[in-house]
Design an enzyme around this catalytic site. Structure first.
Site, PDB file in Angstrom:
ATOM      1  N   GLN A 128      53.341  33.967  21.538  1.00  0.00           N
ATOM      2  CA  GLN A 128      54.585  34.905  21.227  1.00  0.00           C
ATOM      3  C   GLN A 128      55.008  34.796  19.736  1.00  0.00           C
ATOM      4  O   GLN A 128      55.701  35.670  19.323  1.00  0.00           O
ATOM      5  CB  GLN A 128      55.426  34.928  22.085  1.00  0.00           C
ATOM      6  CG  GLN A 128      54.778  34.842  23.684  1.00  0.00           C
ATOM      7  CD  GLN A 128      55.783  34.673  24.628  1.00  0.00           C
ATOM      8  OE1 GLN A 128      56.938  35.292  24.797  1.00  0.00           O
ATOM      9  NE2 GLN A 128      55.965  33.336  24.931  1.00  0.00           N
ATOM     10  N   VAL A 174      55.775  34.780  15.580  1.00  0.00           N
ATOM     11  CA  VAL A 174      55.128  35.784  14.529  1.00  0.00           C
ATOM     12  C   VAL A 174      54.816  35.002  13.257  1.00  0.00           C
ATOM     13  O   VAL A 174      54.502  35.581  12.178  1.00  0.00           O
ATOM     14  CB  VAL A 174      56.038  36.835  14.126  1.00  0.00           C
ATOM     15  CG1 VAL A 174      56.029  37.781  15.495  1.00  0.00           C
ATOM     16  CG2 VAL A 174      57.597  36.428  14.040  1.00  0.00           C
ATOM     17  N   ASP A 175      55.080  33.749  13.346  1.00  0.00           N
ATOM     18  CA  ASP A 175      54.982  32.814  12.100  1.00  0.00           C
ATOM     19  C   ASP A 175      53.398  32.312  12.166  1.00  0.00           C
ATOM     20  O   ASP A 175      52.602  32.874  12.987  1.00  0.00           O
ATOM     21  CB  ASP A 175      55.769  31.584  12.040  1.00  0.00           C
ATOM     22  CG  ASP A 175      55.475  30.600  13.508  1.00  0.00           C
ATOM     23  OD1 ASP A 175      54.065  30.101  13.461  1.00  0.00           O
ATOM     24  OD2 ASP A 175      56.071  30.531  14.309  1.00  0.00           O
ATOM     25  N   HIS A 205      53.088  39.571  19.316  1.00  0.00           N
ATOM     26  CA  HIS A 205      54.352  40.212  18.949  1.00  0.00           C
ATOM     27  C   HIS A 205      53.963  40.543  17.394  1.00  0.00           C
ATOM     28  O   HIS A 205      55.070  40.856  16.917  1.00  0.00           O
ATOM     29  CB  HIS A 205      55.674  39.499  19.408  1.00  0.00           C
ATOM     30  CG  HIS A 205      55.544  39.203  20.799  1.00  0.00           C
ATOM     31  ND1 HIS A 205      56.229  38.353  21.300  1.00  0.00           N
ATOM     32  CD2 HIS A 205      55.296  40.240  21.769  1.00  0.00           C
ATOM     33  CE1 HIS A 205      56.026  38.430  22.622  1.00  0.00           C
ATOM     34  NE2 HIS A 205      55.716  39.556  22.854  1.00  0.00           N
ATOM     35  N   CYS A 240      48.744  55.374   9.053  1.00  0.00           N
ATOM     36  CA  CYS A 240      47.351  55.178   8.902  1.00  0.00           C
ATOM     37  C   CYS A 240      46.855  53.827   9.611  1.00  0.00           C
ATOM     38  O   CYS A 240      45.461  53.497   9.528  1.00  0.00           O
ATOM     39  CB  CYS A 240      46.708  55.377   7.560  1.00  0.00           C
ATOM     40  SG  CYS A 240      47.159  53.876   6.405  1.00  0.00           S
ATOM     41  N   THR A 281      57.966  28.109  25.843  1.00  0.00           N
ATOM     42  CA  THR A 281      58.242  29.778  26.046  1.00  0.00           C
ATOM     43  C   THR A 281      59.074  29.569  27.404  1.00  0.00           C
ATOM     44  O   THR A 281      59.092  28.742  28.280  1.00  0.00           O
ATOM     45  CB  THR A 281      57.041  30.431  26.338  1.00  0.00           C
ATOM     46  OG1 THR A 281      57.718  31.775  26.950  1.00  0.00           O
ATOM     47  CG2 THR A 281      56.295  29.956  27.760  1.00  0.00           C
ATOM     48  N   SER A 282      60.359  30.392  27.495  1.00  0.00           N
ATOM     49  CA  SER A 282      61.205  30.619  28.390  1.00  0.00           C
ATOM     50  C   SER A 282      60.865  31.265  29.564  1.00  0.00           C
ATOM     51  O   SER A 282      61.301  31.403  30.545  1.00  0.00           O
ATOM     52  CB  SER A 282      62.634  31.187  27.861  1.00  0.00           C
ATOM     53  OG  SER A 282      62.236  32.398  27.253  1.00  0.00           O
TER      54      SER A 282
END
Length: 255
Positions: free
Chosen positions: A103, A105-106, A121, A132, A191-192
């Protein structure tokens, strides 16, 4: 081919020094998420949105992968080396495929040496053209507004899945989990369960076929995750759970 699916959330990168969405401090506390992460109004807040993600990229460029990132990158070697030895003795052992779904984005998994990460994500170091769908990498630099080099559209967007925006990688995630069997293992880290209801996803997958082994590593108990779904649970910082997780994986895949 046996599979290990590693499903990770913000807790994985927290020990590298990255603030999570639900932390009390950091960038998320200084900005309203519904102004900087909202697909319905991001164009109205164009400058604010890019200012925020410029700061997030700057923050990301200052941190390094932690011990858990590096451990995850080494898993193909850790798990497959003993199996290769068994194959040489004519005790057939198929290689283990390690799949990473995150999850986050790093890019800390990639920097640790993991390839083909499925980012549910989006990716912070990339920009996308909404017209495009051309995607390009800008690293940890500040994005200076300019037209798309591919189609000349003028409103480029951070390659992040905003609230109310379609998340195409979810289809891939559900497909992977739906195909797991008794020879496979799932490792859930940091993760929660509030965004992606991982315990429900696993329970649904097991309504079709039992998954061999499921491990959870979180800092603490999270109400949105059903403990009953998992075979082994470690409530401790991710970097402190490495040895125990390695032992559990070796027992499942190699013993």
């Amino acid at each position: 081919m046996p599979k290990l699916v590693v499903f990770s959330g913000a807790g994985l990168s927290a020990e590298s020094g990255l603030e999570t969405f639900r932390d009390n401090g950091g960038l998320w506390a200084q900005y309203d998420p519904m102004e900087v992460c909202n697909y319905e109004n991001w164009l109205d807040n164009f400058e604010l949105v890019h200012r925020f993600y410029n700061l997030r990229r700057e923050e990301l460029g200052k941190v390094q992968p932690n011990a858990m990132h590096k451990f995850l990158a080494s898993l193909p070697m850790i798990l497959n080396k003993p199996r290769i030895a068994l194959s040489a003795k004519k005790k057939h052992k198929d290689p283990i495929e390690v799949i990473h779904i995150t999850q986050n984005v790093d890019d800390l998994l990639e920097r640790a040496g993991v390839s083909n990460v499925i980012h549910l994500h989006g990716e912070l170091c990339k920009i996308i053209c909404p017209q495009c769908e051309h995607i390009f990498d800008i690293g940890y630099t500040h994005f200076e507004p300019h037209n798309c080099p591919n189609c000349d559209y003028g409103k480029l967007k951070p390659f992040i899945v905003f609230f109310y925006e379609r998340a195409p990688k979810y289809v891939i995630m559900h497909d992977i989990f739906s195909q797991l069997s008794s020879k496979d293992c799932v490792l859930v880290i940091g993760t929660s369960g509030n965004v992606v209801d991982i315990s429900t996803i696993l329970a649904f997958a097991e309504s079709r076929a039992r998954i061999g082994y499921k491990i959870l590593n979180n800092l603490q108990y999270c109400p949105s995750i059903a403990e009953s779904v998992f075979d082994k649970i470690f409530y401790k910082p991710t970097t402190q759970a490495i040895a125990e997780i390695e032992q559990e994986l070796e027992q499942f895949f190699i013993s």
